[in-house]
Design a protein around this motif. Structure first.
Motif, PDB file in Angstrom:
ATOM      1  N   VAL A   3       6.366  46.565  -8.560  1.00 50.70           N
ATOM      2  CA  VAL A   3       6.248  46.190  -9.969  1.00 50.70           C
ATOM      3  C   VAL A   3       6.840  44.799 -10.217  1.00 50.70           C
ATOM      4  CG1 VAL A   3       6.947  46.792 -12.325  1.00 50.70           C
ATOM      5  CG2 VAL A   3       6.231  48.586 -10.740  1.00 50.70           C
ATOM      6  N   LEU A   4       7.946  44.514  -9.561  1.00 50.11           N
ATOM      7  CA  LEU A   4       8.551  43.179  -9.671  1.00 50.11           C
ATOM      8  C   LEU A   4       7.565  42.110  -9.219  1.00 50.11           C
ATOM      9  CD1 LEU A   4      11.255  41.483 -10.087  1.00 50.11           C
ATOM     10  CD2 LEU A   4      11.590  41.790  -7.623  1.00 50.11           C
ATOM     11  N   LEU A   5       6.943  42.333  -8.068  1.00 48.47           N
ATOM     12  CA  LEU A   5       5.971  41.375  -7.547  1.00 48.47           C
ATOM     13  C   LEU A   5       4.761  41.262  -8.468  1.00 48.47           C
ATOM     14  CD1 LEU A   5       6.094  42.534  -3.817  1.00 48.47           C
ATOM     15  CD2 LEU A   5       7.024  40.395  -4.716  1.00 48.47           C
ATOM     16  N   ASP A   6       4.345  42.398  -9.003  1.00 48.79           N
ATOM     17  CA  ASP A   6       3.142  42.466  -9.826  1.00 48.79           C
ATOM     18  C   ASP A   6       3.379  41.852 -11.209  1.00 48.79           C
ATOM     19  OD1 ASP A   6       0.627  43.180 -10.735  1.00 48.79           O
ATOM     20  OD2 ASP A   6       0.907  45.335 -10.475  1.00 48.79           O
ATOM     21  N   ASN A   7       4.398  42.318 -11.902  1.00 46.08           N
ATOM     22  CA  ASN A   7       4.601  41.918 -13.296  1.00 46.08           C
ATOM     23  C   ASN A   7       5.339  40.600 -13.474  1.00 46.08           C
ATOM     24  OD1 ASN A   7       3.336  44.235 -14.093  1.00 46.08           O
ATOM     25  ND2 ASN A   7       5.131  45.214 -14.983  1.00 46.08           N
ATOM     26  N   ILE A   8       6.281  40.313 -12.598  1.00 49.64           N
ATOM     27  CA  ILE A   8       7.068  39.088 -12.753  1.00 49.64           C
ATOM     28  C   ILE A   8       6.452  37.935 -11.968  1.00 49.64           C
ATOM     29  CG2 ILE A   8       9.338  38.030 -12.446  1.00 49.64           C
ATOM     30  CD1 ILE A   8       9.126  40.248 -14.637  1.00 49.64           C
ATOM     31  N   ASP A   9       6.039  38.195 -10.724  1.00 49.69           N
ATOM     32  CA  ASP A   9       5.456  37.136  -9.891  1.00 49.69           C
ATOM     33  C   ASP A   9       3.954  37.007 -10.055  1.00 49.69           C
ATOM     34  OD1 ASP A   9       8.034  36.978  -8.987  1.00 49.69           O
ATOM     35  OD2 ASP A   9       7.627  37.724  -6.967  1.00 49.69           O
ATOM     36  N   ASP A  10       3.331  37.976 -10.739  1.00 46.59           N
ATOM     37  CA  ASP A  10       1.873  37.991 -10.907  1.00 46.59           C
ATOM     38  C   ASP A  10       1.171  37.965  -9.552  1.00 46.59           C
ATOM     39  OD1 ASP A  10      -0.442  38.160 -12.404  1.00 46.59           O
ATOM     40  OD2 ASP A  10      -0.653  35.996 -12.619  1.00 46.59           O
ATOM     41  N   ASP A  11       1.709  38.735  -8.609  1.00 46.32           N
ATOM     42  CA  ASP A  11       1.179  38.769  -7.245  1.00 46.32           C
ATOM     43  C   ASP A  11       0.780  40.201  -6.899  1.00 46.32           C
ATOM     44  OD1 ASP A  11       0.521  38.416  -4.599  1.00 46.32           O
ATOM     45  OD2 ASP A  11       2.363  37.363  -4.050  1.00 46.32           O
ATOM     46  N   ILE A  36       3.060  55.280 -10.196  1.00 46.30           N
ATOM     47  CA  ILE A  36       2.429  54.413  -9.194  1.00 46.30           C
ATOM     48  C   ILE A  36       0.966  54.164  -9.523  1.00 46.30           C
ATOM     49  CG2 ILE A  36       1.942  54.115  -6.741  1.00 46.30           C
ATOM     50  CD1 ILE A  36       4.203  56.335  -6.343  1.00 46.30           C
ATOM     51  N   ILE A  37       0.229  55.240  -9.833  1.00 47.43           N
ATOM     52  CA  ILE A  37      -1.212  55.057 -10.055  1.00 47.43           C
ATOM     53  C   ILE A  37      -1.478  54.318 -11.357  1.00 47.43           C
ATOM     54  CG2 ILE A  37      -1.864  57.018  -8.623  1.00 47.43           C
ATOM     55  CD1 ILE A  37      -2.359  58.633 -11.134  1.00 47.43           C
ATOM     56  N   ARG A  38      -0.527  54.377 -12.299  1.00 49.87           N
ATOM     57  CA  ARG A  38      -0.690  53.594 -13.520  1.00 49.87           C
ATOM     58  C   ARG A  38      -0.710  52.104 -13.205  1.00 49.87           C
ATOM     59  NH1 ARG A  38       0.409  49.584 -16.169  1.00 49.87           N
ATOM     60  NH2 ARG A  38       1.669  49.354 -18.034  1.00 49.87           N
ATOM     61  N   HIS A  39       0.092  51.679 -12.229  1.00 46.92           N
ATOM     62  CA  HIS A  39       0.116  50.269 -11.846  1.00 46.92           C
ATOM     63  C   HIS A  39      -1.016  49.920 -10.885  1.00 46.92           C
ATOM     64  CE1 HIS A  39       3.742  48.656 -13.794  1.00 46.92           C
ATOM     65  NE2 HIS A  39       4.157  49.908 -13.758  1.00 46.92           N
ATOM     66  N   LEU A  40      -1.315  50.810  -9.970  1.00 48.88           N
ATOM     67  CA  LEU A  40      -2.439  50.564  -9.063  1.00 48.88           C
ATOM     68  C   LEU A  40      -3.756  50.476  -9.832  1.00 48.88           C
ATOM     69  CD1 LEU A  40      -1.739  52.832  -5.951  1.00 48.88           C
ATOM     70  CD2 LEU A  40      -2.151  50.362  -5.918  1.00 48.88           C
ATOM     71  N   ALA A  41      -3.855  51.191 -10.932  1.00 47.10           N
ATOM     72  CA  ALA A  41      -5.102  51.232 -11.695  1.00 47.10           C
ATOM     73  C   ALA A  41      -5.571  49.844 -12.094  1.00 47.10           C
ATOM     74  CB  ALA A  41      -4.934  52.103 -12.936  1.00 47.10           C
ATOM     75  N   TRP A  55      10.939  55.193  -4.598  1.00 42.10           N
ATOM     76  CA  TRP A  55      11.104  54.532  -5.893  1.00 42.10           C
ATOM     77  C   TRP A  55      11.449  53.064  -5.724  1.00 42.10           C
ATOM     78  CZ3 TRP A  55       9.658  55.853 -10.576  1.00 42.10           C
ATOM     79  CH2 TRP A  55       9.468  57.198 -10.891  1.00 42.10           C
ATOM     80  N   ALA A  56      12.235  52.745  -4.710  1.00 38.33           N
ATOM     81  CA  ALA A  56      12.568  51.337  -4.466  1.00 38.33           C
ATOM     82  C   ALA A  56      11.316  50.543  -4.099  1.00 38.33           C
ATOM     83  CB  ALA A  56      13.613  51.230  -3.353  1.00 38.33           C
ATOM     84  N   GLU A  57      10.459  51.123  -3.263  1.00 35.67           N
ATOM     85  CA  GLU A  57       9.203  50.454  -2.899  1.00 35.67           C
ATOM     86  C   GLU A  57       8.340  50.236  -4.141  1.00 35.67           C
ATOM     87  OE1 GLU A  57       8.211  49.132  -0.160  1.00 35.67           O
ATOM     88  OE2 GLU A  57       9.344  50.043   1.475  1.00 35.67           O
ATOM     89  N   TYR A  58       8.248  51.267  -4.958  1.00 36.99           N
ATOM     90  CA  TYR A  58       7.447  51.167  -6.180  1.00 36.99           C
ATOM     91  C   TYR A  58       7.964  50.072  -7.103  1.00 36.99           C
ATOM     92  CZ  TYR A  58       6.502  52.088 -11.067  1.00 36.99           C
ATOM     93  OH  TYR A  58       6.202  51.928 -12.402  1.00 36.99           O
ATOM     94  N   ALA A  90      -1.573  41.287  -5.026  1.00 36.94           N
ATOM     95  CA  ALA A  90      -1.882  41.495  -3.609  1.00 36.94           C
ATOM     96  C   ALA A  90      -0.626  41.861  -2.824  1.00 36.94           C
ATOM     97  CB  ALA A  90      -2.525  40.242  -3.033  1.00 36.94           C
ATOM     98  N   ALA A  91       0.492  41.204  -3.135  1.00 39.95           N
ATOM     99  CA  ALA A  91       1.748  41.512  -2.448  1.00 39.95           C
ATOM    100  C   ALA A  91       2.303  42.867  -2.884  1.00 39.95           C
ATOM    101  CB  ALA A  91       2.773  40.418  -2.724  1.00 39.95           C
ATOM    102  N   ALA A  92       1.972  43.272  -4.100  1.00 32.54           N
ATOM    103  CA  ALA A  92       2.486  44.536  -4.623  1.00 32.54           C
ATOM    104  C   ALA A  92       1.787  45.742  -4.010  1.00 32.54           C
ATOM    105  CB  ALA A  92       2.327  44.565  -6.141  1.00 32.54           C
ATOM    106  N   ILE A  93       0.518  45.612  -3.654  1.00 35.10           N
ATOM    107  CA  ILE A  93      -0.268  46.770  -3.206  1.00 35.10           C
ATOM    108  C   ILE A  93       0.379  47.528  -2.047  1.00 35.10           C
ATOM    109  CG2 ILE A  93      -2.437  47.435  -2.079  1.00 35.10           C
ATOM    110  CD1 ILE A  93      -3.872  45.491  -3.941  1.00 35.10           C
ATOM    111  N   PRO A  94       0.827  46.875  -0.968  1.00 32.85           N
ATOM    112  CA  PRO A  94       1.456  47.646   0.120  1.00 32.85           C
ATOM    113  C   PRO A  94       2.684  48.425  -0.338  1.00 32.85           C
ATOM    114  CG  PRO A  94       0.950  45.409   0.847  1.00 32.85           C
ATOM    115  CD  PRO A  94       0.741  45.432  -0.633  1.00 32.85           C
ATOM    116  N   ARG A  95       3.450  47.883  -1.278  1.00 33.58           N
ATOM    117  CA  ARG A  95       4.604  48.595  -1.827  1.00 33.58           C
ATOM    118  C   ARG A  95       4.146  49.836  -2.592  1.00 33.58           C
ATOM    119  NH1 ARG A  95       8.699  46.524   1.102  1.00 33.58           N
ATOM    120  NH2 ARG A  95       8.441  44.267   1.271  1.00 33.58           N
ATOM    121  N   TYR A  96       3.144  49.657  -3.431  1.00 30.48           N
ATOM    122  CA  TYR A  96       2.602  50.787  -4.179  1.00 30.48           C
ATOM    123  C   TYR A  96       2.057  51.862  -3.238  1.00 30.48           C
ATOM    124  CZ  TYR A  96       2.623  47.915  -8.491  1.00 30.48           C
ATOM    125  OH  TYR A  96       2.972  47.146  -9.576  1.00 30.48           O
ATOM    126  N   GLU A  97       1.345  51.436  -2.214  1.00 27.77           N
ATOM    127  CA  GLU A  97       0.729  52.404  -1.303  1.00 27.77           C
ATOM    128  C   GLU A  97       1.781  53.196  -0.533  1.00 27.77           C
ATOM    129  OE1 GLU A  97      -1.926  49.941   0.936  1.00 27.77           O
ATOM    130  OE2 GLU A  97      -3.596  50.248  -0.485  1.00 27.77           O
TER     131      GLU A  97
END
Length: 227
Positions: free
Chosen positions: A116-124, A151-156, A109-112, A126-133
């Protein structure tokens, strides 16, 4: 073994009945459960922030749960445009700390959430994908369908359109099968947003999720804020 009050609180939380869930917990209830439900209520309803913060402050500050919930509160303030000066740093530092301690699922959950922080706040993305995976591998190995649905909702949204819609549908079906009502309503809203405007499924999803969002007072589905 779960006590009756803990079991009932967990079931009520799954239904989005956060006030009732907190009410059934007595003074000797697990403080981590109380804090988790309080943070969950704040995040969905955008109400009760101070109570959630107080519940988290009552935890052992070195615990994985405290790290996760502290980070989630900081992230949510950023998302809901109520930031404190150090929220970005607090969120990442606490997610990082939680990845090093706790159970396998807590680390997942911490990785996920870090993703999300990287994805939604930083708009990054690419950096979020390894965390999601990393999180998805843990969710899959442990058979946690609700966690997978997050997880898959965000990866989608990092996929091509056809794959994106398929993943959003799976997220919705997982949540519905598990009886997670607020999460199911949110998944209906996200899928509707991604479908073409003239798609009959989109119209049906809009008719379905809006009354539920109003009943559960899911703040960011009733405003312009997107989770």
């Amino acid at each position: 073994m779960l006590t009756d009050a803990t079991y009932i609180a967990r079931r009520l939380q799954l239904l989005g009945e956060w006030d009732a869930a907190l009410a059934v917990l007595g003074p000797d209830a697990d403080p981590e459960l109380r804090a988790e439900i309080a943070v969950d209520r704040w995040f969905f309803q955008v109400e009760g922030h101070d109570e959630a913060e107080q519940a988290v402050a009552a935890l052992d500050p070195t615990s994985s749960t405290a790290h996760l919930l502290t980070a989630r509160l900081a992230y949510s303030r950023l998302l809901f445009q109520r930031p404190r000066a150090d929220d970005r740093t607090v969120a990442e530092d606490n997610y990082r700390a939680a990845t090093r301690t706790g159970t396998e699922l807590q680390r997942g959950w911490a990785e996920y959430h870090w993703g999300v922080l990287l994805d939604n706040i930083d708009d990054d993305g690419a950096a979020a994908i390894p965390r999601y995976e990393t999180a998805l591998e843990i969710a899959t190995r442990t058979g946690d369908g609700l966690f997978e649905s997050y997880i898959i909702r965000h990866l989608a949204h990092l996929q091509e359109p056809a794959e994106r819609i398929a993943m959003l549908r799976r997220s919705l079906h997982l949540r519905g099968a598990l009886g997670a009502r607020p999460q199911t309503i949110a998944a209906q809203a996200v899928l509707a947003e991604d479908l073409p405007e003239d798609d009959p499924e989109r119209a049906e999803l809009l008719r379905t999720y809006r009354p539920g969002a109003e009943e559960l007072r899911i703040g960011w589905l009733l405003s312009d804020v997107v989770k």
